[in-house]
Design an enzyme around this catalytic site. Structure first.
Site, mmCIF file in Angstrom:
data_model
loop_
_atom_site.group_PDB
_atom_site.id
_atom_site.type_symbol
_atom_site.label_atom_id
_atom_site.label_comp_id
_atom_site.label_asym_id
_atom_site.label_seq_id
_atom_site.Cartn_x
_atom_site.Cartn_y
_atom_site.Cartn_z
ATOM 1 N N ASN A 132 0.993 -1.068 -0.116
ATOM 2 C CA ASN A 132 -0.134 0.076 -0.083
ATOM 3 C C ASN A 132 0.837 1.373 0.000
ATOM 4 O O ASN A 132 2.134 1.063 -0.219
ATOM 5 C CB ASN A 132 -0.862 0.086 1.197
ATOM 6 C CG ASN A 132 -0.220 -0.237 2.266
ATOM 7 O OD1 ASN A 132 0.601 0.880 2.843
ATOM 8 N ND2 ASN A 132 -0.374 -1.338 3.131
ATOM 9 N N ASP A 164 -4.467 -6.191 5.012
ATOM 10 C CA ASP A 164 -5.468 -6.958 5.584
ATOM 11 C C ASP A 164 -5.407 -8.542 5.095
ATOM 12 O O ASP A 164 -5.997 -9.243 5.996
ATOM 13 C CB ASP A 164 -6.892 -6.285 5.428
ATOM 14 C CG ASP A 164 -7.217 -5.386 6.222
ATOM 15 O OD1 ASP A 164 -6.827 -5.416 7.489
ATOM 16 O OD2 ASP A 164 -7.569 -4.285 6.136
ATOM 17 N N PRO A 221 -3.876 -11.670 10.450
ATOM 18 C CA PRO A 221 -4.264 -11.428 11.838
ATOM 19 C C PRO A 221 -4.523 -9.841 12.063
ATOM 20 O O PRO A 221 -3.556 -9.048 11.518
ATOM 21 C CB PRO A 221 -3.374 -11.947 12.711
ATOM 22 C CG PRO A 221 -1.965 -12.102 11.915
ATOM 23 C CD PRO A 221 -2.608 -12.209 10.325
ATOM 24 N N ASP A 222 -5.441 -9.661 12.819
ATOM 25 C CA ASP A 222 -5.476 -8.059 13.013
ATOM 26 C C ASP A 222 -4.712 -7.895 14.382
ATOM 27 O O ASP A 222 -5.197 -8.300 15.321
ATOM 28 C CB ASP A 222 -6.925 -7.592 13.400
ATOM 29 C CG ASP A 222 -7.150 -6.038 13.671
ATOM 30 O OD1 ASP A 222 -6.366 -5.577 14.168
ATOM 31 O OD2 ASP A 222 -8.069 -5.502 13.070
ATOM 32 N N PHE A 261 -4.137 3.852 14.727
ATOM 33 C CA PHE A 261 -4.490 4.931 13.686
ATOM 34 C C PHE A 261 -5.502 4.378 12.697
ATOM 35 O O PHE A 261 -5.684 3.241 12.459
ATOM 36 C CB PHE A 261 -3.122 5.215 12.840
ATOM 37 C CG PHE A 261 -2.337 6.285 13.366
ATOM 38 C CD1 PHE A 261 -1.536 6.279 14.566
ATOM 39 C CD2 PHE A 261 -2.184 7.455 12.508
ATOM 40 C CE1 PHE A 261 -0.819 7.129 15.076
ATOM 41 C CE2 PHE A 261 -1.523 8.442 13.307
ATOM 42 C CZ PHE A 261 -0.669 8.316 14.454
ATOM 43 N N LYS A 285 -13.715 1.561 15.039
ATOM 44 C CA LYS A 285 -12.477 0.567 15.122
ATOM 45 C C LYS A 285 -11.829 0.503 16.665
ATOM 46 O O LYS A 285 -11.306 -0.226 17.132
ATOM 47 C CB LYS A 285 -11.020 1.373 14.156
ATOM 48 C CG LYS A 285 -11.466 0.870 12.676
ATOM 49 C CD LYS A 285 -10.528 1.249 12.069
ATOM 50 C CE LYS A 285 -10.874 1.069 10.289
ATOM 51 N NZ LYS A 285 -10.117 1.883 9.508
ATOM 52 N N LYS A 343 -11.735 -3.125 18.467
ATOM 53 C CA LYS A 343 -10.469 -3.447 18.513
ATOM 54 C C LYS A 343 -10.418 -3.524 20.038
ATOM 55 O O LYS A 343 -9.092 -3.808 20.489
ATOM 56 C CB LYS A 343 -9.480 -2.767 17.657
ATOM 57 C CG LYS A 343 -9.504 -3.152 16.228
ATOM 58 C CD LYS A 343 -8.721 -2.293 15.344
ATOM 59 C CE LYS A 343 -8.765 -2.298 13.786
ATOM 60 N NZ LYS A 343 -7.987 -2.812 12.903
HETATM 61 O O1 PMT Z 1 3.083 5.960 6.521
HETATM 62 P P1 PMT Z 1 2.742 7.528 6.008
HETATM 63 O O2 PMT Z 1 3.042 7.545 4.435
HETATM 64 O O3 PMT Z 1 3.178 8.476 6.649
HETATM 65 O O4 PMT Z 1 0.990 7.607 6.120
HETATM 66 C C1 PMT Z 1 0.488 7.433 7.473
HETATM 67 C C2 PMT Z 1 -0.873 6.852 7.454
HETATM 68 C C3 PMT Z 1 -1.758 7.339 6.597
HETATM 69 C C4 PMT Z 1 -0.474 5.253 7.233
HETATM 70 C C5 PMT Z 1 -1.066 6.469 9.110
HETATM 71 O O5 PMT Z 1 -1.261 7.920 9.542
HETATM 72 C C6 PMT Z 1 -2.345 5.822 9.400
HETATM 73 O O6 PMT Z 1 -3.489 6.356 9.125
HETATM 74 N N1 PMT Z 1 -2.086 4.396 9.641
HETATM 75 C C7 PMT Z 1 -3.161 3.568 9.757
HETATM 76 C C8 PMT Z 1 -3.358 2.861 8.333
HETATM 77 C C9 PMT Z 1 -4.818 2.194 8.279
HETATM 78 O O7 PMT Z 1 -5.321 2.309 7.142
HETATM 79 O O8 PMT Z 1 -5.215 1.601 9.089
HETATM 80 P P2 PMT Z 1 -6.603 0.513 9.341
HETATM 81 O O9 PMT Z 1 -7.874 1.456 9.159
HETATM 82 O O10 PMT Z 1 -6.386 -0.385 8.130
HETATM 83 O O11 PMT Z 1 -6.315 -0.129 10.474
HETATM 84 C C10 PMT Z 1 -6.550 0.286 11.828
HETATM 85 C C11 PMT Z 1 -5.608 0.070 13.019
HETATM 86 O O12 PMT Z 1 -5.406 -1.400 13.003
HETATM 87 C C12 PMT Z 1 -4.299 0.568 12.638
HETATM 88 O O13 PMT Z 1 -3.766 1.171 13.639
HETATM 89 C C13 PMT Z 1 -3.555 -0.392 12.112
HETATM 90 O O14 PMT Z 1 -2.285 -0.390 12.344
HETATM 91 C C14 PMT Z 1 -4.290 -1.624 12.856
HETATM 92 N N2 PMT Z 1 -4.281 -3.024 12.060
HETATM 93 C C15 PMT Z 1 -4.647 -3.185 10.704
HETATM 94 C C16 PMT Z 1 -4.913 -4.316 10.218
HETATM 95 C C17 PMT Z 1 -4.137 -5.266 10.643
HETATM 96 N N3 PMT Z 1 -4.107 -6.581 10.167
HETATM 97 N N4 PMT Z 1 -3.739 -5.334 11.967
HETATM 98 C C18 PMT Z 1 -3.646 -4.321 12.525
HETATM 99 O O15 PMT Z 1 -3.238 -3.957 13.709
#
Ligand code: PMT
Length: 303
Positions: free
Chosen positions: A84, A153, A181-182, A204, A218, A222
């Site tokens: 990504n 994911d 896994p999350d 985030f 979330k 979570k």
């Molecule tokens: O890296 P940069 O270019 O500086 O950009 C920063 C960013 C946009 C990546 C950052 O600010 C950000 O928003 N990170 C979260 C990215 C995201 O899309 O997260 P999510 O909505 O898919 O997941 C929510 C949370 O669960 C996140 O904290 C993620 O790390 C966590 N997660 C998600 C999927 C997974 N399988 N395991 C996780 O732990």
């Protein structure tokens, strides 16, 4: 030899103890006198970093911070992967700000070409499975875990051992995926099961629509303490750029962090998290006001 000489050691001790000087230790390596050891001029960035630490309140001193950052690469074959647009900049800024404020920081970093400032322990990973293992291990002794990484994911159901040949894939190839896994939800569930309060869990959420609602979802799903909502529909915020604007949300409060460099935003996020590390809502001093109640904050008995 000069660095380790008892007179140098004694003089530096006096400078530290009596005159209150701070000392940036020399680098270790091959020296002009052809010895190998401590004595190289410290890197300019390390000197600047050490000076900056002296000008920064050490309000995270004694805290063990784990930050994840960057994308994950999910291999399809030895040459290709799913990924990504995360550059790792936001998470590195979070790690750097925590380090400047005195924390011991472990950064679990997906594949990115970004430099990481000295003084931060980096665990380099590629895939979501590797990231899960590294984060879980580091989280066991952490006060706070901040998941800024954009974890894939899904991964390929099978990784081809040899480079896939276009000719063998047909006109409309399909790709079978399986869920990763999350990591964050796993930490939330484990903490819940252990009836523990630590580590503080911070996610985030990169969203392009319904930013607050999706981020809050979330937070609840979570079982974490705080979520940093990142509206990535704006060209100057989120993925790959050097600037950002976010909203730090816990169950009852929301702190809007205005537009700034990722370094500035990271410090404002830590400002908001600091009370949570001391068991108060985000953005609020343990004994006083500060944070705006979130729109859906429970009205009575919770403020
Ligand atoms: O890296 P940069 O270019 O500086 O950009 C920063 C960013 C946009 C990546 C950052 O600010 C950000 O928003 N990170 C979260 C990215 C995201 O899309 O997260 P999510 O909505 O898919 O997941 C929510 C949370 O669960 C996140 O904290 C993620 O790390 C966590 N997660 C998600 C999927 C997974 N399988 N395991 C996780 O732990």
């Amino acid at each position: 030899n000069m660095w380790n000489h008892p007179i140098t050691v004694d003089n530096l001790k006096r400078l530290r103890d009596i005159a209150g000087y701070h000392v940036v230790a020399p680098g270790v390596g091959y020296l002009a006198c052809r010895w190998v050891g401590a004595g190289r001029l410290a890197e300019p960035a390390d000197i600047v970093g050490a000076a900056a630490c002296l000008r920064t309140p050490q309000d995270l001193a004694g805290k063990r911070v784990v930050v994840s950052s960057g994308p994950t690469h999910e291999a399809l074959d030895p040459a290709r992967y799913l990924a990504n647009r995360s550059s790792g900049k936001m998470g590195i800024a979070m790690a750097h700000a925590a380090h400047r404020r005195g924390a011991a920081v472990t950064l679990v970093l997906g594949p990115t070409g970004q430099p990481v400032p000295a003084g931060i322990t980096v665990v380099a990973v590629e895939s979501a499975l590797q990231m899960a293992q590294a984060v879980e291990q580091a989280a066991a002794s952490a006060d706070v875990v901040v998941m800024a990484a954009a974890v894939a994911d899904f991964r390929a159901a099978t990784i081809a051992p040899q480079k896939l040949k276009r000719s063998s894939l047909g006109a409309t190839p399909t790709l079978a995926l399986r869920a990763n896994p999350d990591i964050l939800a796993g930490l939330g569930a484990a903490r819940q099961k252990a009836k523990a309060q630590r580590p503080l869990l911070v996610g985030f959420a990169a969203e392009t629509e319904n930013v607050l609602a999706y981020a809050r979802d979330k937070l609840v799903r979570k079982q974490i303490d705080v979520i940093v909502a990142n509206d990535v529909s704006q060209a100057d915020a989120g993925f790959a750029v050097d600037t950002n604007r976010v909203i730090v949300i816990d169950a009852d409060h929301a702190v809007h962090v205005p537009f700034g460099t990722k370094a500035e935003v990271a410090h404002r996020v830590w400002d908001a998290l600091l009370p949570r590390l001391n068991h108060a809502p985000v953005g609020k001093k343990a004994n006083g006001a500060g944070a705006k109640p979130a729109k859906n904050a429970r009205r009575k008995g919770k403020r």
